[in-house]
Write a protein that holds these residues in place. Sequence first.
Motif, short mmCIF file in Angstrom:
data_model
loop_
_atom_site.label_atom_id
_atom_site.label_comp_id
_atom_site.label_asym_id
_atom_site.label_seq_id
_atom_site.Cartn_x
_atom_site.Cartn_y
_atom_site.Cartn_z
N LEU A 1 -4.68 8.97 6.84
CA LEU A 1 -3.79 9.13 5.68
C LEU A 1 -2.34 8.81 6.04
CD1 LEU A 1 -5.19 12.30 3.90
CD2 LEU A 1 -5.56 9.89 3.34
N LEU A 2 -1.90 9.22 7.23
CA LEU A 2 -0.55 8.86 7.67
C LEU A 2 -0.41 7.35 7.82
CD1 LEU A 2 0.19 11.66 10.30
CD2 LEU A 2 1.23 11.37 8.04
N ASP A 3 -1.45 6.73 8.33
CA ASP A 3 -1.43 5.27 8.49
C ASP A 3 -1.37 4.59 7.12
OD1 ASP A 3 -1.48 2.91 9.96
OD2 ASP A 3 -3.64 2.71 9.77
N VAL A 4 -2.18 5.07 6.17
CA VAL A 4 -2.16 4.50 4.82
C VAL A 4 -0.82 4.75 4.15
CG1 VAL A 4 -3.19 4.70 2.52
CG2 VAL A 4 -4.65 4.68 4.54
N LEU A 5 -0.24 5.93 4.36
CA LEU A 5 1.07 6.23 3.77
C LEU A 5 2.14 5.28 4.29
CD1 LEU A 5 2.98 8.04 2.13
CD2 LEU A 5 3.14 9.53 4.13
N ALA A 6 2.14 5.05 5.60
CA ALA A 6 3.15 4.16 6.18
C ALA A 6 3.01 2.73 5.65
CB ALA A 6 3.02 4.17 7.71
N PHE A 7 1.79 2.22 5.59
CA PHE A 7 1.60 0.85 5.09
C PHE A 7 1.83 0.77 3.59
CE2 PHE A 7 -0.39 -0.09 9.15
CZ PHE A 7 -0.03 -1.42 9.35
N SER A 8 1.53 1.84 2.84
CA SER A 8 1.77 1.82 1.40
C SER A 8 3.27 1.73 1.09
CB SER A 8 1.18 3.08 0.75
OG SER A 8 -0.21 3.11 0.92
N LEU A 9 4.06 2.55 1.79
CA LEU A 9 5.50 2.49 1.58
C LEU A 9 6.08 1.14 1.98
CD1 LEU A 9 6.49 6.06 2.83
CD2 LEU A 9 6.31 5.25 0.46
N PHE A 10 5.58 0.62 3.09
CA PHE A 10 6.07 -0.70 3.53
C PHE A 10 5.69 -1.79 2.53
CE2 PHE A 10 5.13 -4.70 5.74
CZ PHE A 10 6.38 -5.00 6.25
N ALA A 11 4.42 -1.78 2.08
CA ALA A 11 3.97 -2.82 1.15
C ALA A 11 4.68 -2.72 -0.18
CB ALA A 11 2.45 -2.71 0.97
N ASP A 12 4.86 -1.51 -0.69
CA ASP A 12 5.53 -1.36 -1.99
C ASP A 12 6.99 -1.77 -1.91
OD1 ASP A 12 3.22 -0.49 -3.14
OD2 ASP A 12 3.69 1.66 -2.94
N ASN A 13 7.64 -1.49 -0.82
CA ASN A 13 9.05 -1.89 -0.68
C ASN A 13 9.20 -3.39 -0.54
OD1 ASN A 13 10.07 0.73 -0.83
ND2 ASN A 13 9.84 1.08 1.37
N VAL A 14 8.24 -4.05 0.09
CA VAL A 14 8.35 -5.49 0.30
C VAL A 14 7.85 -6.29 -0.90
CG1 VAL A 14 7.54 -7.41 1.72
CG2 VAL A 14 8.23 -5.26 2.80
N LEU A 15 6.68 -5.89 -1.44
CA LEU A 15 6.04 -6.70 -2.49
C LEU A 15 6.43 -6.25 -3.89
CD1 LEU A 15 2.45 -6.91 -0.94
CD2 LEU A 15 4.29 -8.59 -0.80
N HIS A 16 6.47 -4.93 -4.12
CA HIS A 16 6.78 -4.43 -5.46
C HIS A 16 7.84 -3.33 -5.36
CE1 HIS A 16 3.34 -6.64 -7.02
NE2 HIS A 16 2.60 -6.10 -6.07
N PRO A 17 9.08 -3.72 -5.15
CA PRO A 17 10.14 -2.70 -5.04
C PRO A 17 10.30 -1.93 -6.35
CG PRO A 17 10.87 -4.85 -4.23
CD PRO A 17 9.59 -5.08 -4.94
N GLN A 18 10.15 -0.63 -6.27
CA GLN A 18 10.31 0.23 -7.43
C GLN A 18 11.10 1.47 -7.03
OE1 GLN A 18 6.58 1.12 -9.34
NE2 GLN A 18 5.85 -1.01 -9.25
N GLU A 19 11.56 2.18 -8.03
CA GLU A 19 12.33 3.40 -7.77
C GLU A 19 11.72 4.56 -8.53
OE1 GLU A 19 16.37 2.74 -8.79
OE2 GLU A 19 16.70 1.21 -7.24
N GLY A 20 12.01 5.74 -8.05
CA GLY A 20 11.59 6.94 -8.74
C GLY A 20 10.14 7.29 -8.51
#
Length: 358
Positions: free
Chosen positions: A98-117
């Motif tokens: 889960l920590l691994d998935v969390l780290a890659f999810s945050l990285f992928a969302d920031n790079v591919l689909h930057p969103q806020e909130g």
Amino acid sequence: MSETERSDSQPGSTDFFVPDLCKVRAVFLLLVTSEVLVLLLAVVQAKSGWIDWNYFGLLSLFVQWTTLTSAALICLLRKRLARMSVARATFSIVALVLLDVLAFSLFADNVLHPQEGIAVWHGVAKKLLLALLIILMVLRYFYLQHQWQQQREAEMQAHLTALQARIQPHFLFNSMNTIASLIASNPDQAEEAVLDLSELFRASLRTGDQLIPLSRELDLCHRYLAIEALRLGDRLRVEWDVEPGLENQAIPPLTLQPLVENAIYHGIQPLKEGGKVRIEVRPRGDFVYLLVQNPKPAQTNSQHRGNRIALSNTQSRLRALFGEPAVLKHSQHNDIYTVTLRLPRLNANTRKPPTQRI
């Protein structure tokens, strides 16, 4: 010995319910399984057409990276995880993934689909929930497979013990009569025969060893032949052709000796003039071949049936230990009967019999 083999030999590592993710085959199966899951998700997610290839490509990249990194972390921590209880090891693996998935999810969302909130954490939460369900199902599958494998190995060991216990020398009473006749005329020879006979029965009752060095099995054959030579005299002639350097070849105990016993019981004993038993051991590629040859006189049905039962017992033991690589076959050319045994090339001091794991 490789690092993987050394890790498997550590206490507790072979009892761990998670497969060894340091091995290429296990990682490959994980990648294939995860890719099939991604394909199914892409089909379900498709709004038009059969599959959304853009979604499939991005999700496949994300899943493969998380799978590979999680497998690498579990591989590195395998020894520590193996020393934990099942519950603690399961919790640790789930937290790690889960920590691994969390780290890659945050990285992928920031790079591919930057969103806020809250939208960012909503997507991350969905990925974490899906990863939690998948990892729990996978770990449950691994645990059930491990339990089934342990039960299968216990049943196989009980089966091998039963088969080995049934391999009893046919010559017991003849040997005792021969020893009794030698006590008065040649007590030293009688004593040596008693020692040979006791060693044979000690090997027959020792059911804890799955594999022994070939040198020990050949020593049992020599002891058996020494006892039979006292009874048969010049009627028994033995020819040895053993390739040097195979002393540590792994062989199940009481495998070659019963074949030699059959050769004498069914081939030499019925002949008034006796005959020759030839024993050959030679390597060939990744296998070692053992041949036992004897003359084949006219046999009764009961003798032939007894020979088949002994060969069937030996073949069952070989199949349980080695699977398909081990072969036992018999043939007849003119009046020579040959039993051929093929074993995989293994060292009895460093290797264990292969087991079928899923």
